[in-house]
Design a protein around this motif. Structure first.
Motif, PDB file in Angstrom:
ATOM      1  N   VAL A 329     -14.592 -10.760  31.259  1.00  0.00           N
ATOM      2  CA  VAL A 329     -15.897 -10.858  30.451  1.00  0.00           C
ATOM      3  C   VAL A 329     -15.939  -9.573  29.255  1.00  0.00           C
ATOM      4  O   VAL A 329     -16.847  -9.986  28.432  1.00  0.00           O
ATOM      5  CB  VAL A 329     -17.150 -10.477  31.746  1.00  0.00           C
ATOM      6  CG1 VAL A 329     -18.393 -10.191  30.796  1.00  0.00           C
ATOM      7  CG2 VAL A 329     -17.038 -11.718  32.509  1.00  0.00           C
ATOM      8  N   LYS A 330     -15.163  -8.669  29.606  1.00  0.00           N
ATOM      9  CA  LYS A 330     -15.065  -7.521  28.329  1.00  0.00           C
ATOM     10  C   LYS A 330     -14.160  -7.716  27.451  1.00  0.00           C
ATOM     11  O   LYS A 330     -14.399  -7.321  26.367  1.00  0.00           O
ATOM     12  CB  LYS A 330     -14.956  -6.278  29.354  1.00  0.00           C
ATOM     13  CG  LYS A 330     -16.071  -5.842  30.361  1.00  0.00           C
ATOM     14  CD  LYS A 330     -15.745  -4.708  30.971  1.00  0.00           C
ATOM     15  CE  LYS A 330     -16.559  -4.292  32.204  1.00  0.00           C
ATOM     16  NZ  LYS A 330     -16.289  -2.900  33.148  1.00  0.00           N
ATOM     17  N   THR A 331     -13.024  -8.022  27.838  1.00  0.00           N
ATOM     18  CA  THR A 331     -11.838  -8.182  27.151  1.00  0.00           C
ATOM     19  C   THR A 331     -11.364  -9.619  26.692  1.00  0.00           C
ATOM     20  O   THR A 331     -10.289  -9.607  25.878  1.00  0.00           O
ATOM     21  CB  THR A 331     -10.685  -7.433  27.962  1.00  0.00           C
ATOM     22  OG1 THR A 331     -10.170  -8.271  29.021  1.00  0.00           O
ATOM     23  CG2 THR A 331     -10.889  -6.099  28.161  1.00  0.00           C
ATOM     24  N   GLY A 332     -12.050 -10.734  27.283  1.00  0.00           N
ATOM     25  CA  GLY A 332     -11.510 -11.870  26.613  1.00  0.00           C
ATOM     26  C   GLY A 332     -11.584 -12.192  25.191  1.00  0.00           C
ATOM     27  O   GLY A 332     -12.044 -11.496  24.245  1.00  0.00           O
ATOM     28  N   ARG A 391     -14.434 -14.817  26.542  1.00  0.00           N
ATOM     29  CA  ARG A 391     -15.251 -14.115  27.432  1.00  0.00           C
ATOM     30  C   ARG A 391     -16.523 -15.047  27.728  1.00  0.00           C
ATOM     31  O   ARG A 391     -16.993 -14.795  29.031  1.00  0.00           O
ATOM     32  CB  ARG A 391     -15.940 -12.928  26.454  1.00  0.00           C
ATOM     33  CG  ARG A 391     -14.965 -11.932  26.085  1.00  0.00           C
ATOM     34  CD  ARG A 391     -15.772 -10.404  25.697  1.00  0.00           C
ATOM     35  NE  ARG A 391     -16.304 -10.638  24.616  1.00  0.00           N
ATOM     36  CZ  ARG A 391     -15.907 -10.584  23.317  1.00  0.00           C
ATOM     37  NH1 ARG A 391     -14.792 -10.251  23.076  1.00  0.00           N
ATOM     38  NH2 ARG A 391     -16.854 -10.720  22.317  1.00  0.00           N
ATOM     39  N   GLN A 395     -17.561 -15.228  31.782  1.00  0.00           N
ATOM     40  CA  GLN A 395     -18.829 -15.154  32.297  1.00  0.00           C
ATOM     41  C   GLN A 395     -19.429 -16.056  33.134  1.00  0.00           C
ATOM     42  O   GLN A 395     -20.023 -16.036  34.279  1.00  0.00           O
ATOM     43  CB  GLN A 395     -19.813 -14.869  31.154  1.00  0.00           C
ATOM     44  CG  GLN A 395     -21.212 -14.641  31.559  1.00  0.00           C
ATOM     45  CD  GLN A 395     -21.325 -13.181  32.329  1.00  0.00           C
ATOM     46  OE1 GLN A 395     -20.894 -12.140  31.718  1.00  0.00           O
ATOM     47  NE2 GLN A 395     -21.486 -13.219  33.482  1.00  0.00           N
TER      48      GLN A 395
END
Length: 473
Positions: A329-332, A391, A395
């Motif tokens: 979710v942070k690095t996609g 990301r 999610q």
């Protein structure tokens, strides 16, 4: 939604008394010691039951009581030279430590028997006025069991069988062996309350009838508890409540199955009696929760080291999947969900349908957990590094995982206080094991040294033929 009703002995469609609302009562512990792993099963299972009702949009009022005046509490107080209230307050605090460690949410209301004495006295008086109860010469008040024509309808035991197994004590003041105590006259040194029948305290069964009536009303949707409570406790609750209120007490009775230890009934005499605190020290609170949910709540459940280790490993795989998805979710990759990702996301409704079907079929958490792990495998495959997931898709996956997890409560942050208490138990068990080895080697001086060291730290040991148990001074 189908619920297995112990009263009808079949799965019945759940229809709430009031649309959109559920009123549940679950029998809580008698607080004279730490809860054991058998206690943990209904605590965890009916926490999930409540969560699922809320997931389906119901407004749930969940009442779980504490029995804080009882013979066992009084005996414990006498052993330790403190008051019954001090014993109860200590183990209510310890209960919440373990419940929080197990990921169990607090009930809407946690009433105590001692906080409901006026309601209990009023209920007893109503039963006397209606002819269902009578004061004995010794100050006790008893329920006239045979006057309640439906007695035995929950446990499905004919009244003749119950009568043949009943016993009557000399001078106990009963009219009939089946009659049970609503109010107990106080003995010297016991806690008591003033009543129309003299100083005394409530019987066990009347407490739950009074508290359920006070906080949930005369008729409730669900009453739940362990299978061992079906008779006489729940049977007696029905007799009291329906005689007093002249209406049905409970629409659905739910009882969880027994817990065995290495395929044997848990018993102190067999030296296979474990507290939740002890089990958590060895495997972790969250592993215990996973273990309880891995089987249908009505089925017998076997506790063993091998099974707990398997549950611990499964939980680790689940946790790794969540962490991986949270990181994506942070690095996609930037941008909108890709077509191939949307195709995977479109399958999530099927998982949701199957999850709901499992839970709607008498709350089959075992099947629901299986669906959850199938979803995890699909998410893991779709978010593999070589696929460079976005990301946005990560999610969507995380939201779906959390949807199931919020019902089952398998992944959560165990409070530091609970872990600290479990670790405290671990060193005690290690010391007891070391003492046992010293005794086996006939090193009596070392065995005595360990015992005295524990005593100095407030841990009292009790040796018996079945082994060594401990308690805090």
């Amino acid at each position: 939604m189908q619920v297995y009703n112990s009263m009808t002995r079949r799965k019945d469609e759940f229809v709430p008394i009031e649309e959109g609302k559920v009123r549940m009562y679950c029998c809580g512990p008698t607080v004279y010691n730490y809860i054991h792993v058998g206690n943990a099963r209904p605590i965890i299972m009916f926490d999930v039951l409540r969560r699922y009702f809320e997931y389906r949009g119901y407004d749930v009022t969940f009442v779980q009581n504490f029995t804080d005046v009882d013979d066992k509490i009084i005996n414990k107080a006498n052993e330790e030279g403190i008051t019954s209230q001090e014993v109860a307050e200590t183990y209510i605090r310890e209960y919440f430590t373990d419940a929080q460690g197990l990921g169990v949410r607090p009930a809407t209301i946690h009433p105590k028997a001692t906080e409901n004495i006026p309601q209990i006295i009023e209920l007893v008086q109503t039963l006397i006025d209606k002819g269902y109860a009578y004061p004995a010469e010794n100050g006790d008040v008893y329920y006239r069991t045979l006057k309640f024509q439906d007695y035995g309808k929950l446990s499905h035991q004919p009244i003749e069988d119950l009568k043949s197994g009943a016993r009557i004590e000399v001078n106990d003041g009963k009219e009939d062996p089946l009659d049970f105590a609503l109010w107990k006259a106080a003995k010297p040194g016991e806690p008591f309350w003033e009543s129309p029948w003299g100083k005394g305290r409530p019987g066990w069964h009347i407490e739950c009838s009074a508290m359920s009536n006070r906080y949930l009303g005369k008729t409730i949707d669900i009453h739940c508890g362990g299978q061992d409570l079906q008779f006489p406790h729940h049977e007696n609750e029905i007799a009291q409540s329906e005689a007093a209120n002249s209406c049905e007490f409970v629409h659905y009775w739910m009882h969880n199955g027994f817990l065995n230890i290495d395929n044997k009934k848990m018993s102190k005499s067999l030296n296979n009696f474990f507290t939740v605190r002890e089990a958590a020290a060895a495997y972790g609170y969250d592993t215990i929760r996973f273990f309880m949910l891995s089987s249908h709540y009505r089925s017998p459940l076997n506790y063993s080291a091998d099974i707990l280790e398997q549950c611990k490993a499964s939980l680790a795989r689940l946790r790794n999947s969540f962490r991986h998805t949270e990181e994506l979710v942070k690095t996609g990759a930037d941008g909108s969900i890709k077509p191939e990702e949307q195709a995977v996301a479109d399958t999530f409704q099927d998982y949701r349908t199957r999850f709901d079907e499992a839970m709607d079929d008498d709350f089959n958490t075992a099947n629901a957990v299986s669906v959850f792990f199938e979803l995890v495998r699909t998410v893991n495959a779709a978010t593999a590094e070589n696929k460079q997931p976005t990301r946005a898709f990560a999610q969507v996956c995380l939201d779906m995982l959390n949807e199931f997890n919020n019902v089952l409560g398998l992944l959560y942050e165990v409070p530091a206080s609970a872990n600290a208490q479990a670790e405290d138990t671990a060193w005690i068990e290690e010391a007891i094991a070391a003492r046992a080895e010293a005794k086996k080697a006939k090193n009596w001086a070392e065995a005595d040294r360990i015992r005295d060291e524990l005593k100095a730290k407030g841990i009292l040991l009790k040796d018996s033929k079945q082994g060594t148990t401990w308690e805090k001074a």
